[in-house]
Design a protein around this motif. Structure first.
Motif: not given
Length: 788
Positions: A669-675, A691-694
């Motif tokens: 869970s939570g927010t991921v910053l993808l660069v 797909r895994h909840g992020y």
């Protein structure tokens, strides 16, 4: 072995009287029969004639039949030392043959020149060197060969190799590898100031080494005594010590008008620079025949090839260095006899111009008949005032220099190809990441049995095979991502043995031997298995021409003292665990053996080899900190030996085998910053994380990611590519850590982790190599979020 047979005495021809014995007896028999016929009657005479005839035939047969030869014992002839000496003469380095008690039986010219025909056991100059020689001899009697480095002799420090030889292995072959050449100027200074200068003084020759500015660098004792005034400080100029008269003769001012006139020869240290640093050799102009012998003596002591030519273009004399450099085997009359046909006219013309024109010097590029492929520089200088000598030829043996140039060119080519392979693998990994990731996402929407499930699975399987090819390219360029563990080599060999038996087939016998007291090594077990498989497959193909053979895999320990005895300049002195893979195949020719580790080089037929097998092995071994050597004999087999350094931290915990996590364990869970700058990789990674909840926020480059972070949004994880345009990943993370020091970071890249660690000097970051699957990305993200 030679045999001689002794002819029997019975085979000697009859003398003159013996040849008339049978005819005489026949005539007597005829007369006797005639007498009986007239006195007794025809019947008795006929019977008597028949009996006489039978006896004569029997006697003739017995007389003509050669007597049975008694068995004659062969006479065994001893070794032909003339033939042994001729064979040793083919060796450029010093070599000799001795008896078991150390007596010198045969030696080549290089040995006699360097060691003055002193037996090998009497060459050591100190007790330590004597003990080293005796140790090498003991190894030779025990193992067949022995070697030792750094032996101090009367002719300098050298390495020694001893090998058992002879029909009954009762003799020793000694070889002394030629030491690398030192700086020519230093050698010239040592020679003039040392033994060479002393010999020149005894021969009545004054020798002085002068630089390009005319400053005296060194001189022998005779020059110092006759030319340098008493009490003069060091560093005089040659022109102040020697004057040249109008007739071209040299005079010593310190001797005054009563001094004798002298002739001189200038020998440059570097043939390419005839007016640079050189040696002036001065000798009295006595006009006697001794001057020519003195000149020959000093020429033979020069390390550079020198030859004198008369005005008709014929050789007058030359030293041994010139013969060696030119590859002269017979007797040459003209300088043109040494070069190929196309260069004969140029050499003859240059010699003629320098012999009859003004004194001058110059270099021309020629190709010697001994090696037409490698051009060499021949320096031709005009001489005046040396009698019949009109031209001086200087030739340097640059075979080692040419070899080094080829090696440097090959190393440069290998480096360029390696960089190209690494770049291609990086781009290809991005493509494979997108393909594998989308296959995983599609498989989540299909179940086994669906019409598309098998097709998607096949695409993913082929993509994984392509990923294996990129790993080979990275291994060749030493940029592969390794997962090293502390392990024992026998365990790796045991794991792969069952696979080898199926690969080798029934015609190849697999023999596995393990030594004792093996040290642990730190390497990637999967990559070591690949090394063993590649070597085994090559061995199988080499033995196919012989319809099978034996493949031997052996592990053994190599101590530091044993490495020192090897005298290898490549292998550092340390403790190693060695892996040997040998076969009984067709072998590798010496001309090919040095190229086996080159990329895309293969001896197999077209379509049966890529040329990446051994280059991949070489890359894995070097990246693991090891060394690999190849030894082969044609029609006998090939042996590859891998030395891996012993890992002394034996209490280090071994890496646990990863277990496959379930989807519930990977949920986050939570927010991921993808660069990520590659859209196809960014898309599949975003969908996998969602797909895994992020929750996922994407950025195309480092600048855009910093702008998103400056807005103040909360992120549980930062996932970034390493190599990106404008601003790379590590630079962006360093800027982000200033405001968010505790933000977890996960780097992903198609380059190797070992290569990137040099530029990623950031604490608490994780790494995920491309290509990766959806599950591998989820596992890496979960691991990065889990506190250590």
């Amino acid at each position: 072995m030679l045999h001689q047979e002794l002819p029997p005495i019975a085979d000697r021809p009859l003398d003159g009287g013996g040849r008339w014995l049978l005819p005489g007896l026949g005539a007597a028999a005829v007369l006797s029969v005639a007498a009986i016929y007239f006195s007794v009657g025809p019947i008795p005479a006929l019977v008597l004639a028949l009996l006489a005839l039978a006896g004569a035939v029997g006697g003739l047969i017995a007389f003509r039949a050669p007597p049975e030869k008694a068995p004659v014992e062969s006479i065994v002839q001893g070794p032909d030392y003339g033939l042994v000496g001729a064979a040793l003469a083919l060796c450029d380095e010093p070599a000799a043959i001795t008896s078991p008690d150390g007596a010198l039986l045969a030696a080549n010219e290089a040995y006699r020149t360097r060691f003055d025909a002193v037996p090998p056991l009497k060459l050591p100059a100190d007790e330590e060197s004597t003990q080293s020689i005796l140790t090498a001899v003991s190894m030779a009697w025990r193992d067949g060969a022995g070697c030792v480095a750094g032996v101090a002799t009367l002719a300098g420090t050298t390495a020694v190799e001893v090998q058992r030889a002879g029909l009954r292995n009762d003799m020793l072959l000694w070889r002394y590898p030629t030491p690398p050449t030192a700086d020519p100027v230093s050698l010239a200074i040592q020679g003039i100031s040392g033994v060479a200068g002393e010999r020149l003084s005894k021969a009545g020759v004054l020798a002085a080494l002068v630089d390009a500015d005319g400053k005296l660098l060194a001189a022998n004792k005779l020059f110092s005594d006759r030319a340098i005034p008493p009490g003069q400080m060091d560093g005089p100029r040659f022109a102040e010590l020697v004057h040249v008269s109008d007739d071209g003769l040299f005079h010593l001012p310190v001797e005054g008008e009563t001094g004798s006139a002298m002739r001189a020869v200038h020998v440059p240290v570097n043939p390419v620079q005839p007016n640079g640093i050189g040696t002036f050799l001065l000798f009295d102009d006595s006009g006697s025949s001794s001057s020519s012998s003195n000149l020959q003596a000093l020429l033979d002591m020069m390390p550079i090839g020198l030859a004198l030519v008369d005005r008709d273009g014929r050789f007058l004399t030359m030293n041994q260095a010139f013969r060696t450099a030119s590859g002269m085997k017979g007797k040459a009359v003209y300088p043109g006899d040494l070069v190929v046909k196309e260069d004969k006219a140029a050499v003859a013309d240059a010699v003629r111009r320098n012999a009859r024109g003004p004194a001058m010097s110059g270099d021309i590029a020629v190709r010697l008949t001994r090696d037409p492929k490698e051009p060499v520089a021949l320096t031709i200088a005009g001489l005046r005032g040396l009698g019949d000598a009109a031209v001086l030829l200087l030739l340097k043996d640059n075979s080692e220099e040419a070899k080094l140039k080829r090696q440097i060119a090959q190393a440069t080519k290998m480096q360029a190809v390696g960089q190209l392979a690494g770049g291609v693998a990086h781009d290809f990994n991005n493509i494979l990441t997108a393909i594998i990731g989308h296959c995983d996402l599609m498989l989540m929407r299909h179940t086994p049995g669906d019409s598309d499930y098998d097709d998607i699975q096949q695409i993913k399987s082929n993509s994984n095979r392509a990923a294996g090819l990129t790993r080979q390219l990275l291994a060749f360029s030493r940029q592969q991502t390794l997962r090293p563990q502390v392990l024992q080599l026998p365990d790796v060999v045991s794991e792969v043995s069952h696979l080898l038996k199926r690969l080798l087939g029934e015609t190849v016998v697999l023999v596995v031997k393990h030594g004792r007291s093996l040290g642990a090594v730190r390497a990637d077990p999967g990559q070591l298995e690949q090394v063993i498989i590649n070597l085994a497959v090559n061995a199988r193909d080499a033995m196919a021409a012989k319809s099978g053979g034996t493949l031997t895999i052996q592990t053994y320990a190599v101590r530091a003292d044993q490495v020192a005895e090897l005298g290898s300049e490549i292998l550092p002195i340390a403790d190693y665990t060695a892996l040997s893979v040998s076969d009984t195949g067709c072998g590798i020719p010496p001309s090919v053996l040095g190229k086996v580790f080159e990329p895309f080089f293969t001896t197999k037929e077209v379509g049966k080899g890529t040329g990446l097998g051994l280059s991949t092995v070489y890359g894995i071994v070097k990246q693991s900190g090891g060394f690999i050597f190849a030894d082969s004999k044609v029609d006998e087999g090939t042996r590859f030996i891998i030395y891996l350094p012993v890992h002394h931290a034996g209490d280090a915990p071994q890496a646990a085998k990863p277990t496959k996590a379930t989807d519930n364990e990977l949920w986050g869970s939570g927010t991921v910053l993808l660069v990520e700058d590659e859209p196809m990789v960014r898309t599949v990674a975003e969908r996998a994380l969602i797909r895994h909840g992020y929750s996922v926020v994407t950025a195309n480059n480092g600048f855009e990611a910093l702008e998103i972070l400056d807005r103040g949004d909360e992120f549980v994880l930062l996932i970034s590519d390493v190599v990106m345009p404008e601003m790379d990943g590590p630079t962006m993370v360093r800027e982000a850590r200033q405001s968010r020091p505790e933000l977890p970071v996960l780097f992903m890249s198609g380059y190797a982790e070992e290569q990137l660690r040099k530029s990623i000097d950031i604490d608490k970051v994780a790494f995920l190599p491309k290509p990766f699957s959806v599950q591998e990305l989820a596992e890496a993200a979960r691991k990065a979020l889990t506190p250590a």
